[in-house]
Design a protein around this motif. Sequence first.
Motif, PDB file in Angstrom:
ATOM      1  N   ASN A   1       0.823  -1.206   0.000  1.00  0.00           N
ATOM      2  CA  ASN A   1       0.000   0.000   0.000  1.00  0.00           C
ATOM      3  C   ASN A   1       0.863   1.264   0.000  1.00  0.00           C
ATOM      4  N   PRO A   2       0.955   1.982  -1.139  1.00  0.00           N
ATOM      5  CA  PRO A   2       0.376   1.725  -2.455  1.00  0.00           C
ATOM      6  C   PRO A   2       0.884   0.408  -3.041  1.00  0.00           C
ATOM      7  N   ASN A   3       0.036  -0.184  -3.866  1.00  0.00           N
ATOM      8  CA  ASN A   3       0.330  -1.519  -4.368  1.00  0.00           C
ATOM      9  C   ASN A   3       1.222  -1.475  -5.607  1.00  0.00           C
ATOM     10  N   ASN A   4       2.161  -2.387  -5.649  1.00  0.00           N
ATOM     11  CA  ASN A   4       3.008  -2.590  -6.819  1.00  0.00           C
ATOM     12  C   ASN A   4       2.591  -3.915  -7.452  1.00  0.00           C
ATOM     13  N   PRO A   5       2.167  -3.938  -8.729  1.00  0.00           N
ATOM     14  CA  PRO A   5       2.452  -2.991  -9.801  1.00  0.00           C
ATOM     15  C   PRO A   5       1.285  -2.083 -10.214  1.00  0.00           C
ATOM     16  N   THR A   6       0.230  -2.008  -9.435  1.00  0.00           N
ATOM     17  CA  THR A   6      -0.950  -1.255  -9.886  1.00  0.00           C
ATOM     18  C   THR A   6      -0.948   0.204  -9.454  1.00  0.00           C
ATOM     19  N   GLY A   7      -0.306   0.519  -8.325  1.00  0.00           N
ATOM     20  CA  GLY A   7      -0.287   1.890  -7.821  1.00  0.00           C
ATOM     21  C   GLY A   7      -1.540   2.276  -7.064  1.00  0.00           C
ATOM     22  N   THR A   8      -2.479   1.343  -6.900  1.00  0.00           N
ATOM     23  CA  THR A   8      -3.708   1.633  -6.158  1.00  0.00           C
ATOM     24  C   THR A   8      -3.436   1.634  -4.663  1.00  0.00           C
ATOM     25  N   VAL A   9      -4.324   2.290  -3.895  1.00  0.00           N
ATOM     26  CA  VAL A   9      -4.149   2.353  -2.450  1.00  0.00           C
ATOM     27  C   VAL A   9      -5.378   1.812  -1.731  1.00  0.00           C
ATOM     28  N   ILE A  10      -5.156   1.402  -0.503  1.00  0.00           N
ATOM     29  CA  ILE A  10      -6.241   1.029   0.399  1.00  0.00           C
ATOM     30  C   ILE A  10      -6.532   2.251   1.263  1.00  0.00           C
ATOM     31  N   PRO A  11      -7.726   2.843   1.160  1.00  0.00           N
ATOM     32  CA  PRO A  11      -8.035   4.030   1.976  1.00  0.00           C
ATOM     33  C   PRO A  11      -7.884   3.739   3.466  1.00  0.00           C
ATOM     34  N   ALA A  12      -7.500   4.760   4.215  1.00  0.00           N
ATOM     35  CA  ALA A  12      -7.194   4.592   5.636  1.00  0.00           C
ATOM     36  C   ALA A  12      -8.371   4.036   6.424  1.00  0.00           C
ATOM     37  N   ASP A  13      -9.574   4.513   6.136  1.00  0.00           N
ATOM     38  CA  ASP A  13     -10.730   4.028   6.889  1.00  0.00           C
ATOM     39  C   ASP A  13     -11.007   2.554   6.608  1.00  0.00           C
ATOM     40  N   GLU A  14     -10.812   2.129   5.354  1.00  0.00           N
ATOM     41  CA  GLU A  14     -11.013   0.727   5.010  1.00  0.00           C
ATOM     42  C   GLU A  14      -9.946  -0.154   5.656  1.00  0.00           C
ATOM     43  N   MET A  15      -8.720   0.364   5.726  1.00  0.00           N
ATOM     44  CA  MET A  15      -7.643  -0.404   6.357  1.00  0.00           C
ATOM     45  C   MET A  15      -7.942  -0.641   7.837  1.00  0.00           C
ATOM     46  N   LYS A  16      -8.383   0.394   8.522  1.00  0.00           N
ATOM     47  CA  LYS A  16      -8.656   0.245   9.957  1.00  0.00           C
ATOM     48  C   LYS A  16      -9.811  -0.711  10.203  1.00  0.00           C
ATOM     49  N   THR A  17     -10.874  -0.593   9.426  1.00  0.00           N
ATOM     50  CA  THR A  17     -12.007  -1.510   9.569  1.00  0.00           C
ATOM     51  C   THR A  17     -11.575  -2.947   9.315  1.00  0.00           C
ATOM     52  N   PHE A  18     -10.728  -3.129   8.313  1.00  0.00           N
ATOM     53  CA  PHE A  18     -10.196  -4.453   8.002  1.00  0.00           C
ATOM     54  C   PHE A  18      -9.406  -5.018   9.182  1.00  0.00           C
ATOM     55  N   LEU A  19      -8.519  -4.216   9.739  1.00  0.00           N
ATOM     56  CA  LEU A  19      -7.679  -4.688  10.846  1.00  0.00           C
ATOM     57  C   LEU A  19      -8.509  -5.044  12.073  1.00  0.00           C
TER      58      LEU A  19
ATOM     59  N   GLY B   1      -7.715   8.993  -0.144  1.00  0.00           N
ATOM     60  CA  GLY B   1      -7.929   8.579   1.237  1.00  0.00           C
ATOM     61  C   GLY B   1      -6.766   7.837   1.859  1.00  0.00           C
ATOM     62  N   TYR B   2      -5.602   7.874   1.182  1.00  0.00           N
ATOM     63  CA  TYR B   2      -4.447   7.134   1.696  1.00  0.00           C
ATOM     64  C   TYR B   2      -3.886   7.768   2.964  1.00  0.00           C
ATOM     65  N   ALA B   3      -3.436   6.920   3.872  1.00  0.00           N
ATOM     66  CA  ALA B   3      -2.654   7.343   5.041  1.00  0.00           C
ATOM     67  C   ALA B   3      -1.750   6.180   5.421  1.00  0.00           C
ATOM     68  N   SER B   4      -0.573   6.490   5.918  1.00  0.00           N
ATOM     69  CA  SER B   4       0.325   5.445   6.379  1.00  0.00           C
ATOM     70  C   SER B   4      -0.323   4.658   7.511  1.00  0.00           C
ATOM     71  N   SER B   5       0.075   3.392   7.632  1.00  0.00           N
ATOM     72  CA  SER B   5      -0.436   2.543   8.711  1.00  0.00           C
ATOM     73  C   SER B   5       0.470   2.532   9.929  1.00  0.00           C
ATOM     74  N   VAL B   6       1.482   3.402   9.949  1.00  0.00           N
ATOM     75  CA  VAL B   6       2.374   3.443  11.103  1.00  0.00           C
ATOM     76  C   VAL B   6       1.598   3.737  12.384  1.00  0.00           C
TER      77      VAL B   6
END
Length: 374
Positions: free
Chosen positions: A167-185, A208-213
């Motif tokens: 995230n961002p994904n290689n090779p597509t360059g797409t991102v997982i939005p921060a809110d979706e990442m948190k809900t997933f976790l 909607g990207y944000a680091s997951s740090v």
Amino acid sequence: MKLEQMVRSVYPNLMPYTCALADLPIEEMKKALGKERVYKLSFNENPLGPSPKAIAAMQQSLAQLNLYPSSSGDAVQAKIAEKEGVHPENVILSNGADEMIILVAQTFLEPQDEAIIPQVCFVQYLASTHVMGAKPVFSRMKDDLSIDLEDVLQKITAKTKVVFLCNPNNPTGTVIPADEMKTFLQRVPENVLVVIDEAYHEFAEGDGYASSVELTKEFANVFVIRTFSKIYSLAAARIGYGIGQAELVDAVNHVRPPFNVNSIAQAGALASLDDAEHVASSRENNRRGKQLLHRTFDELGLSYLKSQANFVCVDTGLEGSEVFDRLAERGIIVRTLNGYGLTSHLRVSIGLPEEMEAFALAFKEIIQTSKTNA
């Protein structure tokens, strides 16, 4: 000698890294193509080169090559921790992000385990899973080639030990939005490690990207991987790092080789972190390069992904390998995505303005000629 009786049982699943044309150093590309000038747009490298501050610091460190480096890279750890708002014990260095992925696999995966990997993603996750004899389980991509977190969740079983996300994904360059990442976790079992590879973090802006740090502070099973290879232009120096809760970092430290990051790389990383101007220039060059690619693909009526990295994935509407070959004839090297089943797609790295203009001109000619002859 009967090699098959000597090697580990995982051997048939492993392959040495082989260099096709797109993987060669640029001087070897020139020799292979018989050209004085070649534009290498296949490796997602930063075309601006390292920070002048990093070069000076690395040159100064050469005088002490007779001495072993700091085993854990204390100074770099502390600088990263300060920058990211964590503690030094939350940071661990590696010989590039690739080694960190391998270290994670060595720490957590056993032959009976499963690792979930998005189907179109960085290949090192698969290789490291195979090295440990664990089973890779592929999650599907969405129609727009972004990572399908819901499918990842459905793939989790009692055997799942690790989930790899880019995230961002290689090779597509797409991102997982921060809110979706948190809900997933929040829905991932606590005993499943979620590895989030943020190699292209510094290039991301929008969607909607944000680091997951920050999420590593909330979720004990989250481990973030970063690298100095991309925006900091230290790909040849080989230095990356991971961030997670102290217990996770300590676990990985149990398998990390001592002195795995050399003193030259550590010096360059320290200086790079102090050069905000170089980072800003790299982002601006990247922004302009992507804008040119977007305009070019729009003019040709081609489908492409709005990348949050330093490359763009485009559907050429033709055989990707054929377009690759015709670009190579002009001294322009990009990346095919045949290995992912995306046989009409190319991934184009962002280079210098001259390189992007040369690509745009050649690419337009190739696509328009193909349409005319169809």
